[in-house]
Design a protein around this motif. Structure first.
Motif, PDB file in Angstrom:
ATOM      1  N   GLY A  90     -12.993 -28.214 -63.846  1.00 31.18           N
ATOM      2  CA  GLY A  90     -12.754 -29.317 -62.904  1.00 31.18           C
ATOM      3  C   GLY A  90     -14.046 -29.753 -62.256  1.00 31.18           C
ATOM      4  N   THR A  92     -15.086 -29.531 -59.199  1.00 28.48           N
ATOM      5  CA  THR A  92     -15.730 -28.543 -58.335  1.00 28.48           C
ATOM      6  C   THR A  92     -16.522 -27.540 -59.159  1.00 28.48           C
ATOM      7  N   PRO A 169     -18.393 -43.264 -57.960  1.00 29.29           N
ATOM      8  CA  PRO A 169     -18.600 -43.566 -56.560  1.00 29.29           C
ATOM      9  C   PRO A 169     -18.340 -42.341 -55.702  1.00 29.29           C
ATOM     10  N   ILE A 199     -15.336 -38.995 -60.422  1.00 30.10           N
ATOM     11  CA  ILE A 199     -14.344 -40.076 -60.382  1.00 30.10           C
ATOM     12  C   ILE A 199     -14.743 -41.218 -61.329  1.00 30.10           C
TER      13      ILE A 199
HETATM   14  C1  LIG Z   1     -16.614 -37.619 -56.415  1.00 32.00           C
HETATM   15  C2  LIG Z   1     -15.880 -36.309 -56.608  1.00 32.00           C
HETATM   16  N1  LIG Z   1     -16.562 -35.194 -56.901  1.00 32.00           N
HETATM   17  C3  LIG Z   1     -15.949 -34.018 -57.088  1.00 32.00           C
HETATM   18  C4  LIG Z   1     -14.582 -33.889 -56.990  1.00 32.00           C
HETATM   19  C5  LIG Z   1     -13.944 -32.540 -57.150  1.00 32.00           C
HETATM   20  O1  LIG Z   1     -13.128 -32.515 -58.276  1.00 32.00           O
HETATM   21  P1  LIG Z   1     -11.984 -31.421 -58.503  1.00 32.00           P
HETATM   22  O2  LIG Z   1     -10.930 -31.695 -57.480  1.00 32.00           O
HETATM   23  O3  LIG Z   1     -11.582 -31.683 -59.910  1.00 32.00           O
HETATM   24  O4  LIG Z   1     -12.571 -30.068 -58.327  1.00 32.00           O
HETATM   25  C6  LIG Z   1     -13.835 -35.029 -56.694  1.00 32.00           C
HETATM   26  C7  LIG Z   1     -12.381 -34.961 -56.552  1.00 32.00           C
HETATM   27  O5  LIG Z   1     -11.719 -35.862 -56.146  1.00 32.00           O
HETATM   28  C8  LIG Z   1     -14.493 -36.265 -56.493  1.00 32.00           C
HETATM   29  O6  LIG Z   1     -13.819 -37.379 -56.190  1.00 32.00           O
END
Ligand SMILES: Cc1ncc(COP(=O)(O)O)c(C=O)c1O
Length: 469
Positions: A90, A92, A169, A199
């Protein structure tokens, strides 16, 4: 239980969740509206659920699918043959690894990263996990990264800077940071520059007239792109791309000094299911370049219509003009965003409240996916009704004593007793020390909103602790 009973029970439990399909949940989930894509994903995930990405020589099909996905992304993001990538679980995890890699490559004392205040919270998590100081720089006009201020901060920190990052963004405001200008600064100084396109990474390649933001920009050293967002794959798939293999090397981890197998990992997880990767591969093959172009066109068209509709509703305004598919809606003092969010849920729509930040009041965040674009008129109708009802109800009034108690808490000493007291005051005390989650979250959100961020964090952690006991 029998399989039939189990499936019935699972279906019953799902009733209490937000719907993942139909385009009425404007956060957390992304719906292409393509039933065929969902079906092929379900079959692929089932076929690969028990495979293990721990050892790519044992399951070479996983390696080949990862390679295909990286190849697709590389060409969509203007990368040359030297660009390498890894499938992670993901956004994160992609960000955690980008930060850990940059820290280990630099090997300096007191490492720091320089980011705009609008950078995603995953960077704060990475800072916390890896002992890298997060140095945030206030954004400039339009909530975009302030290049001059970031340059000044980079130069002040000197050799301590291991990474600079920006978003394309940003989540909170939906605007694209000036990647080219920042990359010129980092390149001149030989610094790593990460573009968080979690995103936008699967939207901008098919957006006409998008500003340069990807590997076409010299100086961009890594990019995170989530496939489980706008590639419309099941949850658990993101890509972390590096401009070349040398930049990626510290991301990999091996440990041979123990009596078991030599552990060799490209990501944080060791054993990991091949299911999400196989599903992502399947969906990307099915939708393909032309399919994504069409989905992006529909999504951006829906976003434009939705933004125009919002501007025509009394009490509401756009916090920024959307650069992609995220719309952030502010309210005047007569209506409360938390009440609107509750009233929208009554009408079957989930919109996400964002708490106040600095001088900015709380607002509403809308993530538009292709399936939502089809029902913009219904959404606007529900929003109009909700705003009118929220205006009739007036802003949420918080008991001043309670507000004082919440704002005055010391986050470092928030123990069980203090939290219990606060739960009781807020009417959220459940049985046996549990929390009772109320049907309407508005009053709770409004209360949490008045607390400073550090207190909010402590309250939320105490809440999660109770929720999961
Ligand atoms: C710009 C951005 N970076 C990182 C993340 C983190 O992604 P995840 O929730 O898949 O860990 C998000 C999640 O919305 C995001 O919008």
């Amino acid at each position: 239980m029998s399989p039939d009973q189990i499936l019935a029970e699972l279906a019953a439990r799902r009733q209490g969740d937000l719907p993942t399909h139909g385009g009425r949940t404007l956060a957390y989930v992304y719906d292409s509206g393509l039933e065929e894509a969902d079906e092929v994903a379900r079959q692929a995930i089932a076929m690969y659920a028990a495979t293990n990405g721990l050892d790519p020589t044992a399951f070479p099909s996983l390696l080949s699918m990862e390679s295909d996905l990286v190849g697709f992304a590389r060409s969509a993001l203007h990368g040359g043959d030297e660009v390498v990538g890894t499938v992670t679980s993901g956004g994160t995890e992609s960000i955690l690894l980008a930060v850990q890699t940059a820290r280990d490559a630099a090997g300096v004392e007191r490492p720091a990263m320089v980011v705009p205040t609008t950078i995603h919270a995953a960077f704060a998590k990475a800072a916390h996990y890896f002992g890298v100081e997060l140095v945030t720089v206030p954004v400039g006009p339009g909530h975009r990264a302030d290049v001059a201020a970031m340059t000044e901060t980079i130069d002040r920190l000197g050799d301590r800077v291991v990474l600079v990052a920006a978003s394309t963004p940003s989540y909170a405001h939906g605007v694209i940071d000036p990647v080219e200008d920042l990359a010129a600064v980092t390149r001149e100084r030989g610094l790593r520059f990460h573009v968080d396109a979690c995103i936008g990474g699967w939207i901008l390649p098919w957006t006409p007239d998008a500003p340069a933001w990807d590997f076409a920009v010299p100086g961009v050293t890594s990019i995170s792109v989530d496939l489980h967002k706008y590639a419309y794959t099941p949850k658990g798939v993101s890509l972390l791309l590096h401009a070349d293999a040398a930049l990626r090397r510290p991301q990999f981890f091996a440990h041979a000094d123990w009596p078991g197998y030599t552990m060799l990992n490209s990501t944080t997880q060791s054993t990991k299911s091949g299911g999400p990767l196989a599903a992502a591969w399947a969906v990307v093959q099915l939708i393909g370049d032309e399919g994504y172009r069409d989905l992006v066109r529909r999504t951006l068209d829906g976003t434009r219509r939705l933004a125009e509709g919002i501007e025509a509703i009394d009490h509401l305004h756009l916090v920024e003009r959307p650069d992609t598919s995220l719309v952030v809606v502010g309210t005047d003092d007569a209506v409360d965003p938390f009440t609107i969010s509750d009233l929208m849920l009554d009408r079957g729509w989930f919109v996400q409240p964002q708490m106040r930040f600095g001088d900015e009041p709380a607002n509403l965040h809308l993530t538009i996916s292709a399936a939502t674009a089809a029902s913009v008129p219904e959404f606007l109708e529900a929003l109009r009704e909700s705003v009118a009802a929220a205006a009739a109800a007036g802003p949420i009034r918080i008991d001043p004593l309670l507000a004082e108690a919440a704002a005055g808490l010391d986050p470092d000493t928030l123990d069980d007793e203090a939290f219990d007291g606060l739960l009781a005051l807020a009417g959220l005390a459940g049985e046996g020390g549990q929390v009772a989650v109320p049907e309407r979250l508005g009053p709770v959100n409004a209360l949490v909103d008045v607390a400073p961020p550090r207190v909010r964090e402590a309250l939320m952690i105490a809440f999660l602790d109770r929720l999961t006991r």
